[in-house]
Design a protein around this motif. Structure first.
Motif, PDB file in Angstrom:
ATOM      1  N   GLY A 272      17.647  28.884 -50.965  1.00 19.31           N
ATOM      2  CA  GLY A 272      17.155  27.588 -51.433  1.00 19.31           C
ATOM      3  C   GLY A 272      16.212  26.872 -50.650  1.00 19.31           C
ATOM      4  N   ARG A 273      16.164  27.136 -49.617  1.00 17.71           N
ATOM      5  CA  ARG A 273      15.262  26.421 -48.937  1.00 17.71           C
ATOM      6  C   ARG A 273      13.644  26.652 -49.232  1.00 17.71           C
ATOM      7  NH1 ARG A 273      12.107  27.960 -44.521  1.00 17.71           N
ATOM      8  NH2 ARG A 273      13.293  30.171 -44.276  1.00 17.71           N
ATOM      9  N   LEU A 274      12.853  25.479 -49.072  1.00 15.93           N
ATOM     10  CA  LEU A 274      11.748  25.663 -49.873  1.00 15.93           C
ATOM     11  C   LEU A 274      10.733  25.711 -48.397  1.00 15.93           C
ATOM     12  CD1 LEU A 274      11.568  23.252 -52.843  1.00 15.93           C
ATOM     13  CD2 LEU A 274      12.044  25.789 -52.750  1.00 15.93           C
ATOM     14  N   PHE A 275       9.704  26.274 -48.679  1.00 18.01           N
ATOM     15  CA  PHE A 275       8.652  26.535 -47.451  1.00 18.01           C
ATOM     16  C   PHE A 275       7.259  26.768 -47.983  1.00 18.01           C
ATOM     17  CE2 PHE A 275      10.299  30.675 -48.033  1.00 18.01           C
ATOM     18  CZ  PHE A 275       9.479  31.485 -47.627  1.00 18.01           C
ATOM     19  N   THR A 295      -0.899  39.095 -49.183  1.00 17.86           N
ATOM     20  CA  THR A 295      -0.145  38.847 -47.700  1.00 17.86           C
ATOM     21  C   THR A 295      -0.088  37.375 -47.789  1.00 17.86           C
ATOM     22  OG1 THR A 295      -2.434  38.454 -46.675  1.00 17.86           O
ATOM     23  CG2 THR A 295      -1.759  40.923 -46.526  1.00 17.86           C
ATOM     24  N   ALA A 296       1.236  37.075 -47.076  1.00 15.84           N
ATOM     25  CA  ALA A 296       1.793  35.756 -47.227  1.00 15.84           C
ATOM     26  C   ALA A 296       2.046  35.077 -45.642  1.00 15.84           C
ATOM     27  CB  ALA A 296       3.002  35.554 -47.852  1.00 15.84           C
ATOM     28  N   ARG A 297       1.619  33.845 -45.239  1.00 17.09           N
ATOM     29  CA  ARG A 297       1.825  33.384 -44.042  1.00 17.09           C
ATOM     30  C   ARG A 297       2.307  32.258 -43.962  1.00 17.09           C
ATOM     31  NH1 ARG A 297      -3.283  33.196 -39.933  1.00 17.09           N
ATOM     32  NH2 ARG A 297      -2.945  35.317 -39.825  1.00 17.09           N
ATOM     33  N   ASP A 298       3.569  32.018 -43.218  1.00 14.22           N
ATOM     34  CA  ASP A 298       4.157  30.822 -43.439  1.00 14.22           C
ATOM     35  C   ASP A 298       3.555  29.599 -42.750  1.00 14.22           C
ATOM     36  OD1 ASP A 298       5.757  28.546 -42.913  1.00 14.22           O
ATOM     37  OD2 ASP A 298       7.714  29.947 -42.915  1.00 14.22           O
ATOM     38  N   ARG A 302       1.983  23.979 -40.526  1.00 11.00           N
ATOM     39  CA  ARG A 302       0.703  22.891 -40.836  1.00 11.00           C
ATOM     40  C   ARG A 302       0.938  21.980 -41.806  1.00 11.00           C
ATOM     41  NH1 ARG A 302      -3.370  26.852 -43.220  1.00 11.00           N
ATOM     42  NH2 ARG A 302      -3.111  25.923 -45.129  1.00 11.00           N
ATOM     43  N   LYS A 303       1.426  22.330 -42.874  1.00  8.42           N
ATOM     44  CA  LYS A 303       1.701  21.371 -43.919  1.00  8.42           C
ATOM     45  C   LYS A 303       2.361  20.131 -43.380  1.00  8.42           C
ATOM     46  CE  LYS A 303      -0.154  23.228 -47.759  1.00  8.42           C
ATOM     47  NZ  LYS A 303      -1.168  22.582 -48.598  1.00  8.42           N
ATOM     48  N   ARG A 304       3.265  20.270 -42.706  1.00  8.88           N
ATOM     49  CA  ARG A 304       4.153  19.361 -42.176  1.00  8.88           C
ATOM     50  C   ARG A 304       3.168  18.272 -41.254  1.00  8.88           C
ATOM     51  NH1 ARG A 304       7.750  21.736 -39.651  1.00  8.88           N
ATOM     52  NH2 ARG A 304       9.297  21.733 -41.468  1.00  8.88           N
ATOM     53  N   THR A 305       2.442  19.099 -40.443  1.00 12.87           N
ATOM     54  CA  THR A 305       1.372  18.245 -39.561  1.00 12.87           C
ATOM     55  C   THR A 305       0.346  17.520 -40.565  1.00 12.87           C
ATOM     56  OG1 THR A 305       1.624  19.859 -37.773  1.00 12.87           O
ATOM     57  CG2 THR A 305      -0.317  18.374 -37.767  1.00 12.87           C
ATOM     58  N   ASP A 306      -0.088  18.151 -41.353  1.00 10.91           N
ATOM     59  CA  ASP A 306      -1.130  17.690 -42.414  1.00 10.91           C
ATOM     60  C   ASP A 306      -0.370  16.530 -43.137  1.00 10.91           C
ATOM     61  OD1 ASP A 306      -2.933  19.540 -41.899  1.00 10.91           O
ATOM     62  OD2 ASP A 306      -2.522  20.734 -43.642  1.00 10.91           O
ATOM     63  N   ALA A 307       0.965  16.459 -43.518  1.00  8.59           N
ATOM     64  CA  ALA A 307       1.706  15.379 -44.039  1.00  8.59           C
ATOM     65  C   ALA A 307       1.885  14.122 -43.349  1.00  8.59           C
ATOM     66  CB  ALA A 307       3.169  15.842 -44.721  1.00  8.59           C
ATOM     67  N   GLU A 308       2.099  14.300 -41.990  1.00  3.82           N
ATOM     68  CA  GLU A 308       2.085  13.465 -41.012  1.00  3.82           C
ATOM     69  C   GLU A 308       0.724  12.612 -40.623  1.00  3.82           C
ATOM     70  OE1 GLU A 308       3.643  15.214 -37.557  1.00  3.82           O
ATOM     71  OE2 GLU A 308       5.864  15.566 -38.672  1.00  3.82           O
ATOM     72  N   GLN A 309      -0.181  13.511 -40.848  1.00  4.15           N
ATOM     73  CA  GLN A 309      -1.589  13.029 -40.401  1.00  4.15           C
ATOM     74  C   GLN A 309      -2.037  12.080 -41.835  1.00  4.15           C
ATOM     75  OE1 GLN A 309      -3.980  16.382 -39.806  1.00  4.15           O
ATOM     76  NE2 GLN A 309      -3.659  16.236 -37.571  1.00  4.15           N
ATOM     77  N   ALA A 310      -1.681  12.657 -43.020  1.00  5.05           N
ATOM     78  CA  ALA A 310      -2.056  11.602 -44.084  1.00  5.05           C
ATOM     79  C   ALA A 310      -1.201  10.313 -44.247  1.00  5.05           C
ATOM     80  CB  ALA A 310      -1.660  12.667 -45.312  1.00  5.05           C
TER      81      ALA A 310
END
Length: 692
Positions: A272-275, A295-298, A302-310
């Motif tokens: 159930g964990r979202l990523f 092809t899928a890359r986790d 990067r998204k967390r870093t982007d959110a923190e920067q935002a």
């Protein structure tokens, strides 16, 4: 390779291409090796890339070389020592020509290349050979380079093993005189498929059904291989727009119709964990059939870093907005309070209450409040009717007493309501309060009031960064409020200044209105004759005076041509006023085409009369110009049945000229002289040029 980034990004592309090509042509691994060498050469900027294998008895073979023109040079005896060294080097090595007198450096010199890069090819713990790249772009960070090439080393090991097995098989088949039918994915292809560090899914074109996945996909989504084949992109995602099965089908259609697609996707683990993942979707020929390869890359980190920067950017914008607003407040104390509450409610959120300390009575008075919700205002009291409360009261009173901030996070909201006065509880209950911040407003270490923020709804709780931001804004607000209070005795002067500014603005408005009227009047004074497109009489008069002054200063000649259409009244009688207008337009058009020299000004003087100002032109040259104009009108041959001169339209021209202008020569002199010459032209039979 001044940085490792081209290799890091290039490795993923190399592995994907190797996998796709090997699945597409499983019986031609040697061809895939050649393609990989070509791609490595592009990534490293090398002059040549060779894929080397090391036999059980130590012999070195070139499995693939790109470009092929280097194959003979690498097979030469002078190159064999370098190839043997590279094939047996068990770690990523970077050699420079003659660096510290090493053997590899001397070998590079014999091949006339400045450097070399050797990457071991591993099959498990066994070294099968190496990739040798000669003449690569300079490497600054060998350690980073080594890390970037590790995955490539392992996967190329599987590819090289597959190639050698294929060669052995081909040799056996050739010896037996037979060749088996083309098979699907063999064990080595599967090993490469599973060794890739990104999740790979093979879909059926049209339905999007999952036909195959690799081991990394199973690990990423927490599924077994069998479970994965029963899933679809919808069940592997969060299931909310824009990450639903319908959205997945839309992306697949784009990949089929428009080419490869890359997009971000919210995936769901079996737990159930979202990523977050980045998906690359494109068509591929696998096993002789067209498939969709994703092809899928986790990219969760990067998204967390982007959110923190935002979030940092938003806090910075909030701080700048409040600071900018406070800068424009001036000395208006009440406006400053309202502005602070408004911006903090909008920029930091949600409910904002400002309490100012009354030191004489030891109480806090609510002086401003604001909130961002459309239906929130009716749930709040009028802060002006709220009674003051003593310092030390839980919540804002305690913060004012201690001078330190208070932060509470409570999903139920009960702890928060215990710290906020009851008049605000209906608002907090309605919107679901879950976070509270109370900070002191301090000026030179002295508390002058408090700011209370309550966050509601589905937004995140206040962070330590939010607390630091609010404290900074509170202290800046305190400075503004103190300055406003200190200068409150100058309210009367401020009002006088306001009145003076208002009077000045009124005067500016009146002057602006007058200027606009003047501009309108100036616009109405057209400087161009609308019928002929030439300068009108007003423009002619201004230009004549200006050219006389210029000629007088520069001591240059000046000439004037006065022209009249012959028998124009008869023309109007014969062809009507519209015909007469057309005749005048014709004359104007010819004059515009003829007089293009800078300073020349053809003008309509009035009726059928025209004039031309010729700066810097003496009498003789003016006569030539006048004759040229007369001839051009006559050559147009516009019919004129009422003329006694010719069956077509003609003009008569009079010229006045002055070589040097004295003070008694003015515009009237030029016009009178030219008029007299024009009269002589008419008296002499018309259709001619006469000088005064």
């Amino acid at each position: 390779m001044s940085t490792p980034f081209p290799l890091e990004s290039g490795c993923f592309s190399l592995l994907t291409d190797a996998l796709e090509n090997l699945l597409a042509i499983p019986d031609e691994p040697g061809q895939v090796c050649g393609q990989i060498c070509e791609r490595i050469r592009k990534v490293t900027g090398a002059k040549v890339v060779a894929l080397l294998s090391c036999g059980s008895e130590g012999e070195v073979q070139s499995v693939a070389v790109h470009p092929a023109t280097w194959k003979a040079r690498l097979e030469a005896a002078s190159a064999q020592k370098l190839l043997a060294l590279a094939a047996r080097t068990s770690h990523v090595s970077y050699w420079r020509m003659n660096a510290d007198g090493t053997a590899a450096g001397s070998m590079l010199k014999s091949l006339k290349v400045f450097n070399g890069l050797s990457v071991p090819i591993l099959d498990g713990a066994t070294q099968l050979g190496s990739v040798l790249a000669l003449g690569v772009d300079p490497v600054e960070d060998v350690e980073a380079l080594t890390k970037a090439m590790q995955t490539l080393s392992k996967v190329l090991g599987l590819l090289l093993r597959h190639t050698l097995l294929q060669r052995q098989s081909d040799a056996a088949i050739a010896a037996a005189g037979t060749r088996p039918a083309v098979q699907g994915n063999d064990g080595n292809s599967r090993a490469i498929f599973d060794a890739v560090n990104d999740a790979i899914l093979v879909h059926e074109v049209g339905t999007g059904a999952i036909l195959d996945v690799n081991q990394r996909m199973c690990e990423m989504f927490g599924r077994t291989y069998e479970e994965a084949l029963w899933m679809d992109m919808g069940s592997l995602s969060v299931g909310l727009t824009p990450c639903t099965q319908d959205d997945a089908w839309a992306w697949m259609r784009k990949a089929v119709e428009a080419g490869p697609q890359t997009f971000d996707w919210i995936a769901k683990h079996k737990s159930g964990r979202l990523f977050w993942i980045e998906i690359n979707l494109r068509l591929a020929i696998i096993g002789g059939q067209e498939r969709l390869l994703s092809t899928a890359r986790d990219i969760t980190d990067r998204k967390r870093t982007d959110a923190e920067q935002a979030a940092r950017l938003k806090r910075s914008e909030a701080q700048n907005a409040v600071f900018l607003a406070l800068t424009g407040v001036g000395l208006d104390y009440a406006t400053a309070l309202e502005l602070i509450a408004h911006h903090l409610a909008i920029q930091v959120g949600d409910l904002c209450v400002l309490n100012i300390l009354d030191e004489q009575e030891g109480v806090l008075r609510s002086m401003a409040l604001d909130q961002p919700y459309f239906d929130g205002r009716p749930l709040l009291p009028d802060y002006r009717t709220l009674p003051p409360f003593p310092i030390g009261t839980p919540g804002a009173g305690a913060v004012a007493q201690r001078g330190t901030a208070l932060q509470v996070a409570d999903p139920t909201g009960e702890r928060i309501k215990a710290l906020v006065r009851q008049e605000f509880h209906p608002y907090l209950d309605h919107f679901g309060v879950h976070g509270l911040l109370v900070v002191p407003m301090r000026s030179q270490g002295h508390v002058i009031g408090t700011i209370t923020l309550a966050r509601c709804g589905s937004t995140k709780s206040y962070s330590p960064e939010d607390l630091a931001l609010l404290q900074s804004l509170a202290d800046r607000s305190a400075l503004t409020l103190v300055n406003a209070r200190l200068y409150s005795e100058n309210v009367q002067q401020a009002e006088l200044l306001r009145q003076a500014n208002a009077e000045l603005e009124q005067r500016v408005a009146e002057r602006t209105a007058a200027l606009e009227k003047a501009m309108e009047a100036l616009h109405r004074l057209a400087v161009e004759d609308t019928l002929t497109g030439l300068a009108n009489r007003r423009r002619f008069n201004d230009a004549m005076d200006e050219e006389i002054r210029r000629a007088r200063r520069s001591k240059t000649p000046l000439s004037l041509l006065m022209c009249d259409v012959d028998f124009f009244k008869r023309y109007n009688d014969a062809y009507g006023h519209q015909g007469g207008d057309e005749c005048l337009r014709m004359v104007g058009a010819i004059m515009r085409d003829l007089f293009k020299r800078a300073g020349d000004l053809p003008a309509r003087y009035g009726g059928e009369e025209f004039a031309v100002i010729l700066p810097g032109v003496a009498k003789a040259q003016a006569e030539l110009v006048g004759e040229k104009l007369r001839k051009a009108i006559a050559d147009r041959a516009m019919p004129h049945k009422g003329s006694d001169v010719a069956p077509y339209v003609t003009i008569s021209i009079g010229i006045s000229a002055a070589l040097e202008l004295t003070e008694d020569i003015n515009a009237d002199w030029f016009v009178a002289q030219a008029d007299e010459a024009l009269y002589k032209s008419k008296a002499g039979g018309r259709n001619r040029v006469t000088s005064a």
